[in-house]
Design an enzyme around this catalytic site. Structure first.
Site, PDB file in Angstrom:
ATOM      1  N   LYS A 116       0.825  -1.216   0.000  1.00  0.00           N
ATOM      2  CA  LYS A 116       0.000   0.000   0.000  1.00  0.00           C
ATOM      3  C   LYS A 116       0.855   1.259   0.000  1.00  0.00           C
ATOM      4  CE  LYS A 116      -3.107  -2.853  -0.238  1.00  0.00           C
ATOM      5  NZ  LYS A 116      -3.506  -3.216  -1.591  1.00  0.00           N
ATOM      6  N   GLU A 199      -1.967   7.417   8.114  1.00  0.00           N
ATOM      7  CA  GLU A 199      -2.624   8.424   7.283  1.00  0.00           C
ATOM      8  C   GLU A 199      -3.520   9.277   8.169  1.00  0.00           C
ATOM      9  OE1 GLU A 199      -4.968   6.704   4.112  1.00  0.00           O
ATOM     10  OE2 GLU A 199      -3.216   5.870   3.113  1.00  0.00           O
ATOM     11  N   ARG A 293      -7.267  -6.768 -10.567  1.00  0.00           N
ATOM     12  CA  ARG A 293      -8.052  -7.923 -10.999  1.00  0.00           C
ATOM     13  C   ARG A 293      -9.415  -7.441 -11.478  1.00  0.00           C
ATOM     14  NH1 ARG A 293      -8.890  -7.335  -5.402  1.00  0.00           N
ATOM     15  NH2 ARG A 293     -11.074  -6.812  -5.055  1.00  0.00           N
TER      16      ARG A 293
HETATM   17  C1  MV4 Z   1      -9.314   5.113   5.043  1.00  0.00           C
HETATM   18  C2  MV4 Z   1     -10.507   5.605   5.601  1.00  0.00           C
HETATM   19  C3  MV4 Z   1     -10.498   6.877   6.091  1.00  0.00           C
HETATM   20  N1  MV4 Z   1      -9.360   7.623   6.050  1.00  0.00           N
HETATM   21  N2  MV4 Z   1      -8.225   5.887   4.999  1.00  0.00           N
HETATM   22  C4  MV4 Z   1     -10.767   0.597   4.578  1.00  0.00           C
HETATM   23  C5  MV4 Z   1     -10.059  -0.551   3.945  1.00  0.00           C
HETATM   24  C6  MV4 Z   1      -9.028   0.054   3.166  1.00  0.00           C
HETATM   25  N3  MV4 Z   1      -8.285  -0.707   2.332  1.00  0.00           N
HETATM   26  C7  MV4 Z   1      -8.948   1.445   3.394  1.00  0.00           C
HETATM   27  N4  MV4 Z   1     -10.075   1.769   4.192  1.00  0.00           N
HETATM   28  C8  MV4 Z   1     -10.286   3.039   4.625  1.00  0.00           C
HETATM   29  N5  MV4 Z   1      -9.230   3.873   4.552  1.00  0.00           N
HETATM   30  C9  MV4 Z   1      -8.254   7.108   5.503  1.00  0.00           C
HETATM   31  N6  MV4 Z   1      -7.144   7.850   5.489  1.00  0.00           N
HETATM   32  C10 MV4 Z   1     -11.624   4.783   5.631  1.00  0.00           C
HETATM   33  C11 MV4 Z   1     -11.513   3.482   5.141  1.00  0.00           C
HETATM   34  C12 MV4 Z   1     -12.710   2.708   5.218  1.00  0.00           C
HETATM   35  C13 MV4 Z   1     -13.331   2.208   4.080  1.00  0.00           C
HETATM   36  C14 MV4 Z   1     -12.804   2.409   2.803  1.00  0.00           C
HETATM   37  C15 MV4 Z   1     -13.420   1.890   1.697  1.00  0.00           C
HETATM   38  C16 MV4 Z   1     -14.603   1.175   1.844  1.00  0.00           C
HETATM   39  C17 MV4 Z   1     -15.129   0.974   3.071  1.00  0.00           C
HETATM   40  C18 MV4 Z   1     -14.509   1.481   4.211  1.00  0.00           C
HETATM   41  C19 MV4 Z   1     -15.071   1.262   5.460  1.00  0.00           C
HETATM   42  C20 MV4 Z   1     -14.459   1.749   6.569  1.00  0.00           C
HETATM   43  C21 MV4 Z   1     -13.267   2.464   6.452  1.00  0.00           C
END
Ligand code: MV4
Length: 499
Positions: A116, A199, A293
């Site tokens: 990542k 982050e 993918r």
């Molecule tokens: C975040 C975020 C808020 N702020 N990054 C969740 C899994 C992932 N791979 C990254 N995710 C998130 N990253 C920052 N800086 C909130 C999430 C997140 C989320 C992202 C996509 C889809 C669903 C989610 C559910 C909860 C939190």
């Protein structure tokens, strides 16, 4: 073009890939484990090869056995589907080494997006916006310094990341140390890599992703966005195309599309891929990660763009040029996907495998079902319990929503529990209808509505249903807003009469 392709997967996606192969006149080879001897992907394939016992580590994740099967059957290419080996760079490399085409990106692109922090560096180099944060693994001390200069809340993430594993929100200095240790040990457990980075947390974000597709000759287009904010514990539940937010601000599609293409090109990407963005409440978007993918939710993009993504993947893998120019891509109407799982909505959505004793699928205008169920099939407990994707298309979002409610009411799966009944609650929700979505939607939804509860006493329910039915027939009960069709009791009675 290939004459024969092996599908290194199972379930609905293996079936989906075979359908395109058949239309292209390409023979398909299925692989299957013990648990899948009677599964639909095996029935549908032109040829099939047993690759081992039920646990996926001994079958669908065995690179050696899959390559042996491909050689034995003379398959010239392998489609990995999603999950399993689809984002395994070693597998992509092993295919090429064996002289078999991997229907996906290069091993190098998979690696570039697998870490990542490496993905963030790629996005930054490409000029795509990213959330303020570190672009290398951070120690506890560096994480503390980041919070000191950027302020709380922050989000700790696993470098090897994905699926929310090893992720911790931190709101104050006092929580930092234990959150860091917990995130790191979870990352070690899931990815065998304890590395963590930090982050700034984006509050109440939307999750909007861009579909891209590129060939091996440097051509790439984006196919617009999918709104994926309706998810539960990092598992998507319902997706739609276009995003109701982007419809109100059409310039976002072009800006995110261009950012997605730049990030993908910077990774030397070809084949179908998805660039995920977070969108904050001020509509600023940030690169999150790239999935190298075909995604589960690709059908909604297919319905709105009129393209067959699997067919394009296969053509590109065979070396064809992408003949689509960006100006030719058009988005028509509105599509919604519901992921139908064998799970118990009355018991915290726990998997509920078992034998399907009765099956009626929705049909009719604007309905597509990508599935792998048949009457009499036993859903194995070894794998992800995704049974089918119910996808609808209509000219407008509101019509697509009503069409989905109608299609769900036609779906009848007996013998196991599914989440089918749960979707209607969401689709009738005023917030959903207004397009007010964010990644905390389902959690807030459960806070507003009561969680679905099982009938306490079926006899009581039956008596009440009889009373309600009589009232409805006498015309003294108000008609529900949407047509619901006959009650499940009435439907079950009628289908018994027809047997
Ligand atoms: C975040 C975020 C808020 N702020 N990054 C969740 C899994 C992932 N791979 C990254 N995710 C998130 N990253 C920052 N800086 C909130 C999430 C997140 C989320 C992202 C996509 C889809 C669903 C989610 C559910 C909860 C939190």
């Amino acid at each position: 073009m290939f004459r024969k392709v092996l599908i290194a997967n199972r379930g609905e996606i293996a079936v989906r890939v075979m359908r395109s192969l058949r239309e292209m006149g390409i023979r398909s080879v299925a692989v299957f484990s013990d648990a899948d001897r009677t599964s639909m992907h095996v029935r549908m394939a032109d040829e099939a090869e047993h690759i081992g016992p039920s646990p996926s580590a001994e079958s669908y994740l065995r690179i050696d056995r899959i390559l042996d099967a491909a050689r034995k059957h003379g398959a010239e290419a392998i489609h990995p589907g999603y999950g399993f080996l689809s984002e395994n760079a070693e597998f992509a490399a092993a295919c090429e080494d064996a002289g078999i085409v991997f229907i996906g990106p290069s091993a190098q692109s998979i690696r570039a997006m697998g870490s990542k922090t490496a993905a963030r560096r790629t996005a930054i180099a490409a000029g795509a916006p990213v959330v303020p944060g570190a672009d290398h693994a951070t120690t506890l001390e560096e994480t503390r310094e980041f919070a000191g200069s950027h302020g709380f809340p922050i989000l700790l993430k696993a470098v090897a990341g994905g699926g929310g594993k090893g992720m911790r929100r931190v709101d104050a200095e006092g929580e930092l140390e234990s959150a860091y240790r917990n995130a790191s040990s979870e990352a070690e457990r899931f990815f065998r890599d304890p590395a963590i980075y930090v982050e700034k947390l984006v509050e109440r974000p939307r999750h909007i992703e861009i579909q891209v597709i590129g060939d091996r000759h440097g051509n790439m287009v984006h196919l617009g966005e999918r709104e994926c904010s309706i998810q539960r514990r990092h598992q998507k539940v319902m997706e739609e195309c276009p995003s109701p937010l982007v419809v109100l601000h059409p310039e976002m599609r072009q800006a995110m599309g261009e950012a997605a293409i730049r990030a993908a090109c910077a990774a030397g990407y070809y084949n179908a891929g998805t660039v995920e963005f977070l969108v904050d409440e001020k509509r600023r978007f940030y690169f999150l990660e790239m999935n190298t993918r075909l995604q589960v939710e690709h059908p909604i993009t297919e319905l709105v763009t009129g393209l067959d993504l699997v067919k394009l993947q296969v053509e590109i893998a065979a070396g064809a040029r992408l003949h689509l120019r960006q100006e030719q891509i058009e988005w028509r109407g509105s599509a919604i996907e519901c992921r139908i799982y064998a799970e118990d909505p009355y018991n915290d959505f726990l998997p509920f495998p078992g034998k399907i004793t009765r099956l009626t699928r929705p049909m009719g205008p604007g309905v597509r079902v990508d599935g792998c169920m048949y009457d009499g099939w036993t859903v194995p407990m070894e794998y992800d319990p995704l049974l089918a994707k119910l996808v609808v298309w209509a000219a407008r979002r509101e019509e697509a929503t009503d069409r989905m409610i109608r299609a769900l009411s036609e779906y009848d799966v007996g013998g196991i529990r599914t989440n089918i009944g749960f979707f209607r609650q969401i689709l009738e929700d005023a917030g959903f209808r207004a397009g007010h979505l964010h990644t905390g939607f389902i959690e807030e939804f459960f806070a507003r509505h009561r969680k679905p509860l099982p009938p306490r006493d079926l006899a009581e329910v039956a008596a009440l249903t009889a009373v309600l039915h009589t009232l409805a027939r006498n015309g003294s009960a108000a008609e529900p807003r949407t047509a619901r069709g006959p009650s499940p009791w009435l439907a079950a009675g009628r289908s018994d009469l027809l047997r």
